[in-house]
Design an enzyme around this catalytic site. Sequence first.
Site, PDB file in Angstrom:
ATOM      1  N   ARG A  23       0.814  -1.223   0.000  1.00  0.00           N
ATOM      2  CA  ARG A  23       0.000   0.000   0.000  1.00  0.00           C
ATOM      3  C   ARG A  23       0.843   1.266   0.000  1.00  0.00           C
ATOM      4  O   ARG A  23       0.344   2.338  -0.335  1.00  0.00           O
ATOM      5  CB  ARG A  23      -1.004  -0.034   1.147  1.00  0.00           C
ATOM      6  CG  ARG A  23      -2.074  -1.108   0.906  1.00  0.00           C
ATOM      7  CD  ARG A  23      -2.996  -1.235   2.067  1.00  0.00           C
ATOM      8  NE  ARG A  23      -2.234  -1.553   3.264  1.00  0.00           N
ATOM      9  CZ  ARG A  23      -2.496  -2.547   4.079  1.00  0.00           C
ATOM     10  NH1 ARG A  23      -3.511  -3.325   3.854  1.00  0.00           N
ATOM     11  NH2 ARG A  23      -1.760  -2.759   5.132  1.00  0.00           N
ATOM     12  N   GLU A  79       2.943  -5.872  13.305  1.00  0.00           N
ATOM     13  CA  GLU A  79       1.995  -5.805  14.411  1.00  0.00           C
ATOM     14  C   GLU A  79       1.572  -7.211  14.824  1.00  0.00           C
ATOM     15  O   GLU A  79       1.343  -7.487  15.986  1.00  0.00           O
ATOM     16  CB  GLU A  79       0.774  -4.991  13.977  1.00  0.00           C
ATOM     17  CG  GLU A  79      -0.242  -4.775  15.073  1.00  0.00           C
ATOM     18  CD  GLU A  79      -1.402  -3.920  14.631  1.00  0.00           C
ATOM     19  OE1 GLU A  79      -2.338  -3.778  15.418  1.00  0.00           O
ATOM     20  OE2 GLU A  79      -1.376  -3.399  13.497  1.00  0.00           O
TER      21      GLU A  79
END
Length: 172
Positions: free
Chosen positions: A58, A95
């Site tokens: 992205r 994460e």
Amino acid sequence: MDFKEYIRVIPDFPQPGISFKDITTLLMNGEAYRKAIEELKTMVGDLKIDVIAGPEARGFVVGAPLAYALGVGFTPIRKSGKLPYETIEADYDLEYGKDKLAMHVDAVKEGQNVLIADDLLATGGTISTSVNLIRKLGGNVVGAAFLIELEDLKGRDKMPGVDVFTLMKYDH
């Protein structure tokens, strides 16, 4: 423009407890997408930027149009094994996992001013690794620009000395 109106929040994706911020709904709206890139351009417009680097995947949809709008080059930061030429690589924590990033050895020239652009700043693992790769190549990281920042994850703390620019801020 309230860009949060164009972000779809998906609970418990990709795992329970994660509140995923989906930018595809912003990207599908031509006016909102254009205005988001224009706003980022305004935010970083006073920086001297030679090239924008965007982490896969992205970061490409934020970094490439921003580079075009600023009239500078774009270089991708990819996952290991995806670039066809000689690379440098570094491991990092996500994460919710681990990965490895790579850049071509000639992606950034000694002394070039580099802005990193990506969709989301969360824990800072991807971006701090990107900063380290660019610095290993001799680049000067002049800032990092994001559509979204998850403030409570304190990702900006992993990039001391790097100015951070974000359009939207959320708690995790």
